[in-house]
Enzyme design. Structure first.
Site, mmCIF file in Angstrom:
data_model
loop_
_atom_site.group_PDB
_atom_site.id
_atom_site.type_symbol
_atom_site.label_atom_id
_atom_site.label_comp_id
_atom_site.label_asym_id
_atom_site.label_seq_id
_atom_site.Cartn_x
_atom_site.Cartn_y
_atom_site.Cartn_z
ATOM 1 N N GLY A 39 58.195 39.625 23.362
ATOM 2 C CA GLY A 39 58.041 39.133 24.728
ATOM 3 C C GLY A 39 58.482 37.707 24.936
ATOM 4 O O GLY A 39 58.601 37.246 26.070
ATOM 5 N N CYS A 42 58.061 33.851 27.809
ATOM 6 C CA CYS A 42 57.554 34.342 29.093
ATOM 7 C C CYS A 42 56.243 35.104 28.952
ATOM 8 O O CYS A 42 55.253 34.791 29.598
ATOM 9 C CB CYS A 42 58.601 35.229 29.762
ATOM 10 S SG CYS A 42 58.048 35.936 31.320
ATOM 11 N N THR A 143 67.565 33.952 22.086
ATOM 12 C CA THR A 143 66.483 33.210 21.414
ATOM 13 C C THR A 143 65.749 32.238 22.327
ATOM 14 O O THR A 143 64.814 31.562 21.889
ATOM 15 C CB THR A 143 67.041 32.464 20.190
ATOM 16 O OG1 THR A 143 68.254 31.798 20.557
ATOM 17 C CG2 THR A 143 67.345 33.434 19.059
ATOM 18 N N GLY A 271 60.785 19.698 31.205
ATOM 19 C CA GLY A 271 61.844 20.687 31.082
ATOM 20 C C GLY A 271 61.815 21.402 29.739
ATOM 21 O O GLY A 271 60.889 21.231 28.935
ATOM 22 N N LEU A 319 65.141 30.952 33.919
ATOM 23 C CA LEU A 319 64.207 31.859 34.575
ATOM 24 C C LEU A 319 64.234 33.212 33.875
ATOM 25 O O LEU A 319 65.301 33.694 33.482
ATOM 26 C CB LEU A 319 64.576 32.055 36.049
ATOM 27 C CG LEU A 319 64.465 30.821 36.947
ATOM 28 C CD1 LEU A 319 65.083 31.102 38.305
ATOM 29 C CD2 LEU A 319 63.010 30.415 37.109
ATOM 30 N N HIS A 444 53.105 44.154 61.677
ATOM 31 C CA HIS A 444 52.168 43.152 62.186
ATOM 32 C C HIS A 444 50.746 43.609 61.886
ATOM 33 O O HIS A 444 50.414 44.774 62.091
ATOM 34 C CB HIS A 444 52.340 42.984 63.697
ATOM 35 C CG HIS A 444 51.310 42.086 64.319
ATOM 36 N ND1 HIS A 444 51.365 40.719 64.225
ATOM 37 C CD2 HIS A 444 50.181 42.395 65.017
ATOM 38 C CE1 HIS A 444 50.312 40.205 64.852
ATOM 39 N NE2 HIS A 444 49.583 41.205 65.346
#
Length: 466
Positions: A39, A42, A143, A271, A319, A444
């Site tokens: 996994g 993430c 990776t 980052g 991402l 709605h």
């Protein structure tokens, strides 16, 4: 020696999706993962555990701050049981990672645990409990990435931490200083703010989430300030030192005046960087760029003709869903198909509350590219659904071409916009105009009505409910 059509190194979203798609297309496939669970970042220390903690902390905040106004009385003090919260997070992670094992078995993909390293372009050695070698006609490097830091910061993983450690703290910080006002820092900062920590975000740029539309940055900061999160923008951190259980952070503000912050925990969230350690890229002549990312062409092929790379380890936005798209694309290319990814249409989401979501061009980018555009914006507080739930912060903004009315960018802040952004991606994939969206019936009362109203606003300023 076992031979495969494709070997995938790394089992994160890019890797496991690539493996599944290769298997679906009839290729004999192997996947190599150095950790005990599949996994990648993430599922193990990223998207999934952070969302579990965001949801749990959101429930706590609702119970302590909003239940009363909904007519729900709770007798006695509502307390955080951090141990149980972390236990639930771990259970969610375990369920999700076991799901990957199930998918590998279902698709007859052979799994290897260990560090995969290229011996040559068709042979990979795997160093795990034992050393083995496999042969593969094609390989896909997936990776991923690791948290980045600043050269003068010593991450001790106790008080000076990355997002990985922040997902498993054993106590709620008294004061958490977050270095970096990007997605990860803001999400984890909000988790611990809800649980009772004082939170200060120190950001080098003049606004938070600097890669997104300026209006989103402004709105999210306004809301988080209401939530009592403190911000120090345009601050350049120059030292982070630990003294016992205290962390001292020094930074220069925009006037070059030194500012000092003291905290019991400091989250370094500046980052992420590509992870290629142990791959043996030098053995086969695969090049990396100045950021350490594997160099690839538009089809994600490396300089070695039978080896590809996808996800965080290559250029582009980091991402999970971008990695998935690339993994599937490479599999289909290997099968002789001609897939395509429009990177402009990969949505970006911040899972704070309110959520932030964006796709396409920002207003700043359109101005920079000298593209004439129309803008339509609609406030969430004007929706009946928002008033009913109490989620009145935020807006939807649609940018469309001035002459053709084609939608060029959609930027949202509000409840459930992480899900709503898919409507914008769909519309833009089919090159819809703002008028097209405006003429679609939206149920709605829903949050999605804000998309229709923003489209109406972009079409001759025709919004109906504001």
């Amino acid at each position: 020696m076992d031979s495969y059509d494709v070997a995938v190194i790394g089992s994160g979203p890019g890797g496991y999706v690539a493996a599944i798609r290769c298997a679906q297309l009839g290729m004999k496939t192997a996947i190599i993962e150095k950790y005990a669970t599949k996994g990648g970042t993430c599922l193990n220390v990223g998207c999934i555990p952070s969302k579990a903690l965001l949801d749990s902390s959101h429930h706590f905040e609702d119970a302590t701050k909003h239940f009363e106004e909904h007519g729900i009385d709770i007798s006695g003090e509502v307390k955080v049981n951090l141990k149980n919260m972390m236990k639930r997070k771990s259970q969610v992670v375990e369920q999700t990672t076991k799901g990957i094992d199930f998918l590998m078995d279902k698709n007859n993909i052979t799994s290897y645990q260990g560090v995969g390293s290229f011996k040559d372009k068709t042979h990979i050695t795997i160093e795990g409990e034992q050393s083995i070698e496999i042969e593969a006609k094609h390989s896909i490097i997936a990776t991923g990435s690791k948290p980045a830091s600043l050269p003068f910061i010593d991450i001790d993983k106790e008080r000076i931490i990355t997002s990985t450690e922040a997902l498993s703290l054993k106590e709620i910080p008294k004061h958490l200083v977050v270095i970096g006002g990007g997605v990860i820092g803001l999400e984890l900062g909000q988790v611990y703010k809800r649980l009772g920590a004082e939170v200060t975000v120190v950001e080098y740029m003049d606004r938070i989430i600097p890669g997104m539309d300026k209006a989103q940055s402004k709105e999210l900061m306004k809301v988080m300030k209401k939530q009592k999160v403190k911000f120090a923008l345009s601050h350049k951190v120059k030292s982070v030192d630990r003294n016992g259980n205290e962390v001292i952070i020094k930074a220069d503000d925009k006037k070059d005046k030194e500012v000092e912050f003291k905290a019991d925990y400091c989250l370094v969230s500046v980052g992420r960087k590509a992870y290629t350690e142990g791959l043996g890229l030098d053995n086969i002549g695969i090049e990396t760029n100045d950021k350490g990312q594997v160099k690839v062409d538009a089809h994600r092929k490396t300089s070695v003709d039978n080896i590809y790379a996808v996800g965080d380890v290559v250029d582009g936005i980091m991402l999970a869903h971008k990695a998935e798209e690339e993994g599937a694309m490479v599999a289909e290319i290997l099968a002789g198909q001609k897939p395509h990814i429009d990177y402009n249409l990969i949505p970006n989401v911040v899972y704070t509350w309110p959520e932030v979501a964006s796709v396409g061009k920002t207003e700043e980018q359109l101005k920079e590219d000298k593209i004439e555009y129309k803008s339509g914006q609609f406030p969430m507080r004007a929706l009946g659904r928002s008033r009913a739930s109490g989620d009145i912060d935020g807006f939807v903004k649609i940018l469309s071409d001035k002459s053709t009315d084609e939608v060029l960018g959609v930027h949202m802040v509000g409840a459930r916009v992480a899900d709503l952004i898919a409507e914008a991606v769909t519309a833009m994939e089919f090159r819809a105009s703002a008028e097209d969206i405006a003429r679609m019936s939206h149920a709605h009362p829903t949050y999605a009505e804000a998309v229709k109203e923003a489209a109406l606003a972009a079409t001759d300023n025709r919004a109906l409910h504001v």
